[in-house]
Design a protein around this motif. Sequence first.
Motif, PDB file in Angstrom:
ATOM      1  N   PRO A  23       0.795  -1.227   0.000  1.00  0.00           N
ATOM      2  CA  PRO A  23       0.000   0.000   0.000  1.00  0.00           C
ATOM      3  C   PRO A  23       0.828   1.278   0.000  1.00  0.00           C
ATOM      4  O   PRO A  23       0.295   2.359  -0.264  1.00  0.00           O
ATOM      5  N   GLY A  24       2.137   1.183   0.274  1.00  0.00           N
ATOM      6  CA  GLY A  24       2.988   2.358   0.346  1.00  0.00           C
ATOM      7  C   GLY A  24       3.955   2.441  -0.807  1.00  0.00           C
ATOM      8  O   GLY A  24       3.558   2.528  -1.974  1.00  0.00           O
ATOM      9  N   LEU A  25       5.255   2.377  -0.502  1.00  0.00           N
ATOM     10  CA  LEU A  25       6.285   2.488  -1.533  1.00  0.00           C
ATOM     11  C   LEU A  25       6.614   1.115  -2.106  1.00  0.00           C
ATOM     12  O   LEU A  25       6.867   0.156  -1.372  1.00  0.00           O
ATOM     13  N   ASN A  26       6.618   1.031  -3.422  1.00  0.00           N
ATOM     14  CA  ASN A  26       6.970  -0.190  -4.146  1.00  0.00           C
ATOM     15  C   ASN A  26       8.140   0.145  -5.067  1.00  0.00           C
ATOM     16  O   ASN A  26       8.002   0.933  -6.006  1.00  0.00           O
ATOM     17  N   GLY A 296     -10.976  11.920  -0.331  1.00  0.00           N
ATOM     18  CA  GLY A 296     -10.766  11.095   0.851  1.00  0.00           C
ATOM     19  C   GLY A 296      -9.828   9.936   0.630  1.00  0.00           C
ATOM     20  O   GLY A 296      -9.679   9.074   1.500  1.00  0.00           O
ATOM     21  N   GLU A 297      -9.166   9.872  -0.504  1.00  0.00           N
ATOM     22  CA  GLU A 297      -8.169   8.860  -0.814  1.00  0.00           C
ATOM     23  C   GLU A 297      -7.166   9.459  -1.776  1.00  0.00           C
ATOM     24  O   GLU A 297      -7.404  10.524  -2.353  1.00  0.00           O
ATOM     25  N   SER A 298      -6.034   8.790  -1.930  1.00  0.00           N
ATOM     26  CA  SER A 298      -4.968   9.349  -2.762  1.00  0.00           C
ATOM     27  C   SER A 298      -4.857   8.616  -4.090  1.00  0.00           C
ATOM     28  O   SER A 298      -5.174   7.421  -4.174  1.00  0.00           O
ATOM     29  N   PRO A 299      -4.370   9.294  -5.124  1.00  0.00           N
ATOM     30  CA  PRO A 299      -4.100   8.614  -6.393  1.00  0.00           C
ATOM     31  C   PRO A 299      -2.835   7.770  -6.274  1.00  0.00           C
ATOM     32  O   PRO A 299      -2.091   7.878  -5.295  1.00  0.00           O
ATOM     33  N   ALA A 317      12.599  14.263   1.512  1.00  0.00           N
ATOM     34  CA  ALA A 317      11.413  15.125   1.488  1.00  0.00           C
ATOM     35  C   ALA A 317      10.330  14.534   0.597  1.00  0.00           C
ATOM     36  O   ALA A 317       9.136  14.564   0.934  1.00  0.00           O
ATOM     37  N   LEU A 318      10.734  13.985  -0.541  1.00  0.00           N
ATOM     38  CA  LEU A 318       9.770  13.380  -1.457  1.00  0.00           C
ATOM     39  C   LEU A 318       9.081  12.182  -0.819  1.00  0.00           C
ATOM     40  O   LEU A 318       7.847  12.083  -0.833  1.00  0.00           O
ATOM     41  N   LEU A 319       9.858  11.272  -0.266  1.00  0.00           N
ATOM     42  CA  LEU A 319       9.273  10.059   0.311  1.00  0.00           C
ATOM     43  C   LEU A 319       8.394  10.390   1.514  1.00  0.00           C
ATOM     44  O   LEU A 319       7.345   9.769   1.713  1.00  0.00           O
ATOM     45  N   ARG A 320       8.807  11.378   2.292  1.00  0.00           N
ATOM     46  CA  ARG A 320       7.977  11.825   3.411  1.00  0.00           C
ATOM     47  C   ARG A 320       6.688  12.448   2.900  1.00  0.00           C
ATOM     48  O   ARG A 320       5.608  12.239   3.461  1.00  0.00           O
ATOM     49  N   GLY A 321       6.792  13.213   1.812  1.00  0.00           N
ATOM     50  CA  GLY A 321       5.602  13.825   1.227  1.00  0.00           C
ATOM     51  C   GLY A 321       4.619  12.793   0.718  1.00  0.00           C
ATOM     52  O   GLY A 321       3.406  12.949   0.867  1.00  0.00           O
ATOM     53  N   ILE A 322       5.116  11.722   0.112  1.00  0.00           N
ATOM     54  CA  ILE A 322       4.245  10.636  -0.359  1.00  0.00           C
ATOM     55  C   ILE A 322       3.535   9.990   0.819  1.00  0.00           C
ATOM     56  O   ILE A 322       2.317   9.767   0.795  1.00  0.00           O
ATOM     57  N   SER A 323       4.298   9.706   1.879  1.00  0.00           N
ATOM     58  CA  SER A 323       3.723   9.075   3.067  1.00  0.00           C
ATOM     59  C   SER A 323       2.690   9.970   3.732  1.00  0.00           C
ATOM     60  O   SER A 323       1.601   9.518   4.112  1.00  0.00           O
ATOM     61  N   ASP A 324       3.003  11.254   3.871  1.00  0.00           N
ATOM     62  CA  ASP A 324       2.084  12.190   4.524  1.00  0.00           C
ATOM     63  C   ASP A 324       0.762  12.294   3.778  1.00  0.00           C
ATOM     64  O   ASP A 324      -0.276  12.608   4.389  1.00  0.00           O
ATOM     65  N   GLN A 328       0.060   5.573  -2.513  1.00  0.00           N
ATOM     66  CA  GLN A 328       0.830   4.420  -2.978  1.00  0.00           C
ATOM     67  C   GLN A 328       1.709   4.892  -4.122  1.00  0.00           C
ATOM     68  O   GLN A 328       1.274   5.674  -4.974  1.00  0.00           O
ATOM     69  N   ALA A 329       2.967   4.436  -4.134  1.00  0.00           N
ATOM     70  CA  ALA A 329       3.881   4.854  -5.196  1.00  0.00           C
ATOM     71  C   ALA A 329       4.612   3.654  -5.760  1.00  0.00           C
ATOM     72  O   ALA A 329       5.019   2.747  -5.017  1.00  0.00           O
ATOM     73  N   LEU A 330       4.781   3.652  -7.080  1.00  0.00           N
ATOM     74  CA  LEU A 330       5.619   2.685  -7.774  1.00  0.00           C
ATOM     75  C   LEU A 330       6.822   3.457  -8.286  1.00  0.00           C
ATOM     76  O   LEU A 330       6.668   4.414  -9.059  1.00  0.00           O
TER      77      LEU A 330
END
Length: 363
Positions: A23-26, A296-299, A317-324, A328-330
């Motif tokens: 669900p998070g970083l891939n 209410g959800e993220s792309p 900063a980028l990875l923290r921004g994605i988490s905040d 989900q990121a590929l």
Amino acid sequence: MQLRDFSLGRLRVFAEAECFLGPGLNWFVGPNGAGKTTLLEAVSLLGLGRSFRTGNLDAVLQAGAEAWWVRGSVVGSEGQVRSLAVGRGGRTAVERRLDGRATARASELASALPLLVFEPQGSELVFGSSERRRRLLDWGVFHVEHGDIGLWSRYQRALRQRNLALKAGDSASAFAWEGPLAEAGMAIAELRAQFLSRWHASVTLAVSEMAGDVPGLRVDLSTGWSAAMPQLSDALVAGRARDLGLGYTYAGPHRADLVLKHDGIEVRDTISRGQARSIALALVLAMAASFRAARGESPVLLLDDVCAELDGLHLSALLRGISDRGAQALISSVALPAAHAAAEDRVFHVEQGKVTPLLYSRA
């Protein structure tokens, strides 16, 4: 919003491959030419109905193969699961399916799997043509403001017909299309301005995170015609002689642009390529934040080779921004940035057209 899994066949270097995502970083890691970008491209085909690498879908077919396909399943914020599929055999039209139902509209897949893509040439979002910035803006209009895709279709049809008449020197026919063109064009401009007012606060926050050395960035909208003429209909009438000479319609939302300014000066005239890349990433994060605030959800984020030009500070900063933003990121990368990866990240090794999930422990 989470892409739970996807599979593909006969796509570039891959005979077949399947990935079950977290669900998070891939992370997709491996040497250059291994197929990492192709995996992200497969997801873009699934959610956008097109490749972010090429407009020629013949190019994605594996050498010697007759057809390619991509399938996947998406889990919504309330746990609902939707299935998506896209494929093409030879030179036939692309076939798209949503929940097993055939659909000819890429916009239906885009609604089911909202994707934001950041490419290696991401700094071109700042330095490049207005088309890139317009595409990002209209992503927000479509997904956040729920702009009717038919509005763009009506505008494009009227624009095409007026241009054909202008090219033929048929002024009467050209001028007859100005009413429908102006009506649809004004509606598009209004939606864009409405979204921009919503987006601006997210941009300010994301820029402070990703590009703190460019404070006070302002994003303005150039509608695509003279600000001295609030109505597009007036701009079209005023430009008739010019358009007949050019053989096409000069003014309109097809020429709109996002104008990025710092201290009243366009940033592309004052910043470095590294700063432009950080600003571009900030704009993508801001778009994800606006989507989340509205839906209410993220792309899902596709970040191709994003680590290549980011130092440790900006990558963090980028990875923290994605988490905040709960996204989900590929992410494709030549190597896993161990200092920035977390134990809960999902890691895949890609080499010679094969994808292997890896166990990763930061310890």
